[in-house]
Design a protein around this motif. Sequence first.
Motif, PDB file in Angstrom:
ATOM      1  N   MET A  66       5.925 -18.087   1.402  1.00  0.00           N
ATOM      2  CA  MET A  66       5.761 -18.403  -0.402  1.00  0.00           C
ATOM      3  C   MET A  66       6.837 -19.443  -0.759  1.00  0.00           C
ATOM      4  N   SER A  67       7.893 -19.376  -0.234  1.00  0.00           N
ATOM      5  CA  SER A  67       8.754 -20.463  -0.337  1.00  0.00           C
ATOM      6  C   SER A  67      10.064 -20.313   0.229  1.00  0.00           C
ATOM      7  N   PRO A  68      11.018 -21.213   0.406  1.00  0.00           N
ATOM      8  CA  PRO A  68      11.797 -21.055   1.480  1.00  0.00           C
ATOM      9  C   PRO A  68      12.771 -19.994   1.900  1.00  0.00           C
ATOM     10  N   ASP A  69      12.938 -19.091   0.786  1.00  0.00           N
ATOM     11  CA  ASP A  69      13.296 -17.585   1.046  1.00  0.00           C
ATOM     12  C   ASP A  69      12.661 -16.591   0.618  1.00  0.00           C
ATOM     13  N   GLU A  70      11.278 -17.006   0.723  1.00  0.00           N
ATOM     14  CA  GLU A  70      10.321 -15.687   0.422  1.00  0.00           C
ATOM     15  C   GLU A  70       9.134 -15.650   1.182  1.00  0.00           C
ATOM     16  N   VAL A  71       8.787 -14.533   1.684  1.00  0.00           N
ATOM     17  CA  VAL A  71       7.342 -14.242   2.305  1.00  0.00           C
ATOM     18  C   VAL A  71       6.797 -13.053   1.506  1.00  0.00           C
ATOM     19  N   LEU A  72       5.109 -13.229   1.615  1.00  0.00           N
ATOM     20  CA  LEU A  72       4.565 -11.956   1.153  1.00  0.00           C
ATOM     21  C   LEU A  72       3.918 -11.122   2.518  1.00  0.00           C
ATOM     22  N   LEU A  73       4.469 -10.022   2.474  1.00  0.00           N
ATOM     23  CA  LEU A  73       4.017  -9.150   3.893  1.00  0.00           C
ATOM     24  C   LEU A  73       2.824  -8.606   3.050  1.00  0.00           C
ATOM     25  N   MET A  74       1.638  -8.490   3.697  1.00  0.00           N
ATOM     26  CA  MET A  74       0.522  -7.909   3.419  1.00  0.00           C
ATOM     27  C   MET A  74       0.090  -6.809   4.458  1.00  0.00           C
ATOM     28  N   LEU A  75      -0.273  -5.562   4.092  1.00  0.00           N
ATOM     29  CA  LEU A  75      -0.351  -4.400   5.029  1.00  0.00           C
ATOM     30  C   LEU A  75      -1.364  -3.404   4.291  1.00  0.00           C
ATOM     31  N   PRO A  76      -2.098  -2.615   5.095  1.00  0.00           N
ATOM     32  CA  PRO A  76      -2.918  -1.578   4.428  1.00  0.00           C
ATOM     33  C   PRO A  76      -1.828  -0.826   3.242  1.00  0.00           C
ATOM     34  N   ARG A  77      -2.543  -0.313   2.111  1.00  0.00           N
ATOM     35  CA  ARG A  77      -1.947   0.279   1.118  1.00  0.00           C
ATOM     36  C   ARG A  77      -1.209   1.173   1.369  1.00  0.00           C
ATOM     37  N   PRO A  78      -1.454   2.452   2.199  1.00  0.00           N
ATOM     38  CA  PRO A  78      -0.896   3.597   2.558  1.00  0.00           C
ATOM     39  C   PRO A  78       0.445   3.223   3.356  1.00  0.00           C
ATOM     40  N   GLU A  79       0.604   2.074   3.747  1.00  0.00           N
ATOM     41  CA  GLU A  79       1.414   1.905   4.778  1.00  0.00           C
ATOM     42  C   GLU A  79       2.991   1.491   3.979  1.00  0.00           C
ATOM     43  N   VAL A  80       2.767   1.019   2.814  1.00  0.00           N
ATOM     44  CA  VAL A  80       3.749   0.321   2.238  1.00  0.00           C
ATOM     45  C   VAL A  80       5.057   1.243   2.215  1.00  0.00           C
ATOM     46  N   GLU A  81       5.037   2.222   1.773  1.00  0.00           N
ATOM     47  CA  GLU A  81       6.240   3.425   1.552  1.00  0.00           C
ATOM     48  C   GLU A  81       6.764   3.251   2.661  1.00  0.00           C
ATOM     49  N   GLY A  82       6.308   3.372   3.888  1.00  0.00           N
ATOM     50  CA  GLY A  82       6.815   3.428   5.225  1.00  0.00           C
ATOM     51  C   GLY A  82       7.598   2.171   5.553  1.00  0.00           C
ATOM     52  N   ALA A  83       6.712   1.027   5.342  1.00  0.00           N
ATOM     53  CA  ALA A  83       7.260  -0.219   5.744  1.00  0.00           C
ATOM     54  C   ALA A  83       8.649  -0.436   4.777  1.00  0.00           C
ATOM     55  N   LEU A  84       8.685  -0.004   3.594  1.00  0.00           N
ATOM     56  CA  LEU A  84       9.764  -0.361   2.785  1.00  0.00           C
ATOM     57  C   LEU A  84      10.979   0.477   3.283  1.00  0.00           C
ATOM     58  N   ALA A  85      10.675   1.939   3.610  1.00  0.00           N
ATOM     59  CA  ALA A  85      11.643   2.693   4.283  1.00  0.00           C
ATOM     60  C   ALA A  85      12.343   1.859   5.542  1.00  0.00           C
ATOM     61  N   GLN A  86      11.557   1.345   6.416  1.00  0.00           N
ATOM     62  CA  GLN A  86      11.954   0.670   7.439  1.00  0.00           C
ATOM     63  C   GLN A  86      12.728  -0.614   7.312  1.00  0.00           C
ATOM     64  N   LEU A  87      12.318  -1.399   6.345  1.00  0.00           N
ATOM     65  CA  LEU A  87      12.868  -2.493   6.147  1.00  0.00           C
ATOM     66  C   LEU A  87      14.408  -2.191   5.523  1.00  0.00           C
ATOM     67  N   ALA A  88      14.250  -1.452   4.708  1.00  0.00           N
ATOM     68  CA  ALA A  88      15.594  -0.943   4.105  1.00  0.00           C
ATOM     69  C   ALA A  88      16.566  -0.464   5.093  1.00  0.00           C
ATOM     70  N   ALA A  89      16.344   0.265   5.968  1.00  0.00           N
ATOM     71  CA  ALA A  89      16.941   0.777   7.147  1.00  0.00           C
ATOM     72  C   ALA A  89      17.601  -0.468   7.965  1.00  0.00           C
ATOM     73  N   ALA A  90      16.362  -1.311   8.280  1.00  0.00           N
ATOM     74  CA  ALA A  90      16.871  -2.321   9.236  1.00  0.00           C
ATOM     75  C   ALA A  90      17.690  -3.530   8.450  1.00  0.00           C
ATOM     76  N   LEU A  91      17.627  -3.419   7.221  1.00  0.00           N
ATOM     77  CA  LEU A  91      18.272  -4.747   6.379  1.00  0.00           C
ATOM     78  C   LEU A  91      19.500  -4.272   5.607  1.00  0.00           C
ATOM     79  N   GLN A  92      20.065  -3.115   5.920  1.00  0.00           N
ATOM     80  CA  GLN A  92      21.048  -2.406   5.131  1.00  0.00           C
ATOM     81  C   GLN A  92      22.239  -3.539   5.277  1.00  0.00           C
ATOM     82  N   ASN A  93      22.522  -4.312   6.258  1.00  0.00           N
ATOM     83  CA  ASN A  93      23.629  -5.032   6.187  1.00  0.00           C
ATOM     84  C   ASN A  93      23.286  -6.453   6.058  1.00  0.00           C
TER      85      ASN A  93
END
Lengths: 188, 108
Positions: A66-93
């Motif tokens: 989307m821009s030099p510091d942004e991407v749009l991740l598209m995935l099936p709707r029911p998987e959003v919550e799980g993906a957000l949790a995984q991202l938060a865990a992996a990117l906490q630092n």
Amino acid sequence: MSDPVTPLKGARYDGFCQITEIGPRGMIALRGDLVALAGTLRAVAGLDMPCQRQVTAAGGNACAWMSPDEVLLMLPRPEVEGALAQLAAALQNLHHLAADVSDARALLRITGPLAREVLAKLTPADVSPAGLPVGELRRTRLAQVPAALRVIAEGEVEVICFRSVAQYVFDLLSMAARPGGEVTLFRA
Amino acid sequence: MLILTCPCCGIAADETELSPGGQAHITRAGPGADDAAFEGYLFLRTNPRGVHFERWRHSMGCGKWFHVARCTVTLEVFATYTAQTAAPPRQVVDEIIARRPDWQWESN
């Protein structure tokens, strides 16, 4: 949780191209240093980090630059919550933003051999096959509102716009696709 | 119609996809500046006939700010370059001088 409702409830218009509302689709805005985020994106969604203006896709997931510091991740709707949790865990630092924007966007599809022509009537962007190659995401405007255009294949274009202007964009595209309005400049 | 190439996303965007941000490379007066200097910083802008530096935002695209060096007479665009700089980069200045030998960079 409530069932997701798309803004136009799957509206459809048949002109010289078909305009259809698609979705719901899960969408996550991911911002930060894209180089540093690449490994996490691969682990969470199985996708490579897209290069400038490109879209990577695999197994129902897609990631759009989307821009030099942004991407749009598209995935099936029911998987959003799980993906957000995984991202938060992996990117906490790592300084980043991962936000669920599924309900903030509307998705429309234009199908028909003259799909590029419908866009050409509404945007200042070069939508010729050379200016907007298949697979690229072009952020531009449709009449008065911002939109992102993606040619999935010749004769099939996806439009992403803000939910609040979904009806406006649908009406615009429908008007541009009215029978008798063919210019036949870009025939797929 | 101006067509500017956004250095952040590489798209040649026409001016209707962009938002103007006014004159570029303005030095903030202060702290401790007198009223006249601060008024100059806030309100007084150059209006040159010729080379001009501007800020633009790719608002209907990647959303990023960038700088443009262009000619107000011919609408010729000399260069677009990053917003993260307080003065035009050396190669931009050289490019303008190559086409406008009488011009020289003056900070303000």
